[in-house]
Enzyme design. Structure first.
Site, PDB file in Angstrom:
ATOM      1  N   ASP A   1       0.875  -1.183   0.000  1.00  0.00           N
ATOM      2  CA  ASP A   1       0.000   0.000   0.000  1.00  0.00           C
ATOM      3  C   ASP A   1       0.910   1.231   0.000  1.00  0.00           C
ATOM      4  OD1 ASP A   1      -3.214   0.419   1.266  1.00  0.00           O
ATOM      5  OD2 ASP A   1      -1.900   2.135   0.887  1.00  0.00           O
TER       6      ASP A   1
ATOM      7  N   ALA B   1      -6.054  -2.120  -4.394  1.00  0.00           N
ATOM      8  CA  ALA B   1      -5.430  -0.802  -4.532  1.00  0.00           C
ATOM      9  C   ALA B   1      -6.027  -0.077  -5.730  1.00  0.00           C
ATOM     10  CB  ALA B   1      -3.919  -0.963  -4.716  1.00  0.00           C
TER      11      ALA B   1
ATOM     12  N   TYR C   1     -13.124   6.783 -14.233  1.00  0.00           N
ATOM     13  CA  TYR C   1     -13.065   5.736 -13.211  1.00  0.00           C
ATOM     14  C   TYR C   1     -13.794   4.463 -13.665  1.00  0.00           C
ATOM     15  CZ  TYR C   1     -13.998   3.217  -8.895  1.00  0.00           C
ATOM     16  OH  TYR C   1     -14.101   2.233  -7.947  1.00  0.00           O
TER      17      TYR C   1
ATOM     18  N   LYS D   1     -12.062   0.787 -14.406  1.00  0.00           N
ATOM     19  CA  LYS D   1     -12.435  -0.474 -13.746  1.00  0.00           C
ATOM     20  C   LYS D   1     -12.864  -1.518 -14.781  1.00  0.00           C
ATOM     21  CE  LYS D   1     -11.496   0.102  -9.462  1.00  0.00           C
ATOM     22  NZ  LYS D   1     -10.604  -0.826  -8.752  1.00  0.00           N
TER      23      LYS D   1
HETATM   24  C1  UD1 Z   1     -18.956   4.777  -5.209  1.00  0.00           C
HETATM   25  C2  UD1 Z   1     -17.514   4.570  -4.865  1.00  0.00           C
HETATM   26  C3  UD1 Z   1     -16.803   3.950  -6.008  1.00  0.00           C
HETATM   27  C4  UD1 Z   1     -17.529   2.657  -6.352  1.00  0.00           C
HETATM   28  C5  UD1 Z   1     -18.967   2.977  -6.725  1.00  0.00           C
HETATM   29  C6  UD1 Z   1     -19.763   1.724  -7.009  1.00  0.00           C
HETATM   30  C7  UD1 Z   1     -16.429   6.031  -3.239  1.00  0.00           C
HETATM   31  C8  UD1 Z   1     -15.749   7.330  -2.983  1.00  0.00           C
HETATM   32  N1  UD1 Z   1     -16.867   5.813  -4.504  1.00  0.00           N
HETATM   33  O1  UD1 Z   1     -19.100   5.779  -6.239  1.00  0.00           O
HETATM   34  O2  UD1 Z   1     -15.459   3.661  -5.686  1.00  0.00           O
HETATM   35  O3  UD1 Z   1     -16.874   2.006  -7.385  1.00  0.00           O
HETATM   36  O4  UD1 Z   1     -19.579   3.608  -5.621  1.00  0.00           O
HETATM   37  O5  UD1 Z   1     -21.099   2.007  -7.204  1.00  0.00           O
HETATM   38  O6  UD1 Z   1     -16.582   5.219  -2.339  1.00  0.00           O
HETATM   39  N2  UD1 Z   1     -23.008  12.624  -2.590  1.00  0.00           N
HETATM   40  C9  UD1 Z   1     -23.689  13.643  -1.956  1.00  0.00           C
HETATM   41  N3  UD1 Z   1     -23.041  14.328  -0.966  1.00  0.00           N
HETATM   42  C10 UD1 Z   1     -21.743  14.066  -0.596  1.00  0.00           C
HETATM   43  C11 UD1 Z   1     -21.064  13.021  -1.260  1.00  0.00           C
HETATM   44  C12 UD1 Z   1     -21.722  12.317  -2.263  1.00  0.00           C
HETATM   45  O7  UD1 Z   1     -24.841  13.932  -2.263  1.00  0.00           O
HETATM   46  O8  UD1 Z   1     -21.229  14.742   0.313  1.00  0.00           O
HETATM   47  C13 UD1 Z   1     -23.734  11.853  -3.623  1.00  0.00           C
HETATM   48  C14 UD1 Z   1     -23.013  11.740  -4.961  1.00  0.00           C
HETATM   49  O9  UD1 Z   1     -23.261  12.879  -5.760  1.00  0.00           O
HETATM   50  C15 UD1 Z   1     -23.651  10.465  -5.507  1.00  0.00           C
HETATM   51  C16 UD1 Z   1     -23.917   9.621  -4.246  1.00  0.00           C
HETATM   52  O10 UD1 Z   1     -23.873  10.531  -3.159  1.00  0.00           O
HETATM   53  O11 UD1 Z   1     -24.890  10.747  -6.133  1.00  0.00           O
HETATM   54  C17 UD1 Z   1     -22.874   8.562  -4.025  1.00  0.00           C
HETATM   55  O12 UD1 Z   1     -21.589   9.169  -4.143  1.00  0.00           O
HETATM   56  P1  UD1 Z   1     -20.237   8.436  -3.701  1.00  0.00           P
HETATM   57  O13 UD1 Z   1     -20.360   7.966  -2.295  1.00  0.00           O
HETATM   58  O14 UD1 Z   1     -19.106   9.348  -4.044  1.00  0.00           O
HETATM   59  O15 UD1 Z   1     -20.262   7.117  -4.573  1.00  0.00           O
HETATM   60  P2  UD1 Z   1     -20.333   6.785  -6.134  1.00  0.00           P
HETATM   61  O16 UD1 Z   1     -20.023   7.954  -6.996  1.00  0.00           O
HETATM   62  O17 UD1 Z   1     -21.623   6.067  -6.342  1.00  0.00           O
END
Ligand code: UD1
Length: 312
Positions: free
Chosen positions: A31, A75, A142, A146
């Site tokens: 890591d 990773a 991203y 993947k």
């Molecule tokens: C996440 C993962 C990604 C994974 C994917 C699988 C993370 C950082 N990302 O992406 O690695 O491959 O799921 O589905 O773990 N949001 C808010 N407020 C915030 C943060 C986020 O509203 O403060 C919203 C985002 O706009 C999004 C949702 O929450 O609509 C989920 O966001 P996020 O947790 O970043 O995940 P994904 O983009 O789905």
């Protein structure tokens, strides 16, 4: 068995490493500590071999993979928005890094590589739930990275006989997920806000949905994927098989904590998927995967963990 966990100081990787140790495996972790932390390994670091290094370093990976039976490749740079802002960096880590891991595993004659893929590969195809037979049309660097990693994994299986299994993670949450960056997973950020007595920000109208899956379920899937006889060369959705909107999430968190938890709303994030949840029947059938921790139970455990960290 001897196990290599790439990204083993990270959120999911550290839980996989710990589970392997518990069943008696010898564990090596590589890591670079960019998003991983030594504190994630604190409870077991004395029992493993830790190598501070990067998956872009092919030579070092060769040394780490030597004598290993299974490689859990966790990773990665995991943020969709970060990949939009820094596509070359995420390309190098997520595609070249994955290629390096596969090549090192092949050359070291490892039996199997379990690859942490993502539901982000599905992109905007409106079909729900997402199933492995549908086309993958990612809409972010991203997601494409993947998907490319998964294709490389399949090619390594077909051409070189390396057993590769790709797990398409949905939205994993749980202890050790770092809440401190704007790129962090939404639940980790919201838990932080809740315990700080602050308002969370929802990007969009909050009606976007995700399949939130507690990390313990994902660890189970990884251990099964390490040995399931029919899994080589295959991809599997790993979620809970249920959808939760962000509005529901905020409501549930407030209820569990026993106080109102209202969000402020901002513009939706570019590259964001509107709706995502998994059909997990293939993983149930071929891996014998059976997620046992619900979203609510996972949130309860995560809140207890986050509270205990603050108390410490
Ligand atoms: C996440 C993962 C990604 C994974 C994917 C699988 C993370 C950082 N990302 O992406 O690695 O491959 O799921 O589905 O773990 N949001 C808010 N407020 C915030 C943060 C986020 O509203 O403060 C919203 C985002 O706009 C999004 C949702 O929450 O609509 C989920 O966001 P996020 O947790 O970043 O995940 P994904 O983009 O789905």
């Amino acid at each position: 068995m001897k196990i290599l966990v790439t990204g083993g100081a990270g959120f999911i990787g550290s839980h996989i490493a710990e589970a392997c140790l518990r069943r008696g495996d010898e564990v090596i972790i590589i890591d670079n500590l960019t998003s991983g932390h030594r504190r994630n390994m604190a409870s077991f670091i004395r029992d493993i071999q830790f190598v501070e290094g990067d998956v872009r370093d092919r030579k070092l990976l060769g040394i780490c993979a030597s004598g290993c039976d299974i490689v859990y490749h966790q990773a990665a740079i995991v943020s969709v928005p970060y990949s939009i802002e820094h596509p070359r960096e995420t390309h190098d880590v997520n595609i070249v890094g994955t290629f390096n891991v596969l090549e090192a595993a092949r050359d070291a004659k490892a039996r199997r590589v379990v690859f942490a893929c993502s539901a982000a590969v599905y992109g905007e195809d409106p079909e729900l739930p997402k199933h492995e037979g549908m086309s993958a049309l990612p809409i972010s660097p991203y997601g494409l990275e993947k998907l490319t990693g998964e294709h490389y994994a399949k090619i390594f299986h077909a051409l070189y006989g390396l057993e590769t299994v790709s797990l398409r993670y949905f939205n994993v949450f749980g202890p050790r997920q770092d809440p401190k960056s704007p790129y962090s997973g939404v639940i980790s950020i919201f838990v932080d806000r809740l315990l700080d007595g602050e308002m969370p920000t929802i990007f969009g109208d909050g009606e976007q949905c995700r399949d939130f899956v507690f990390v313990e379920n994902v660890v189970q899937a990884n251990l099964l994927a390490g040995s399931a006889p029919k899994a080589a060369g295959r991809s599997y959705n790993i979620g809970l098989g249920e959808r939760t909107t962000l509005n529901q999430l905020v409501e549930m968190m407030g209820r569990l904590e026993g106080r109102p938890f209202a969000a402020r709303y901002e513009a939706a994030r570019p590259g964001d998927i509107r709706a995502s949840f998994a059909d997990i029947s293939r993983a149930r059938k071929e891996l014998d995967y059976g997620p046992s921790v619900s979203v609510e139970e996972g949130l309860r455990r995560l809140l207890a963990y986050a509270r205990s960290l603050r108390g410490a």
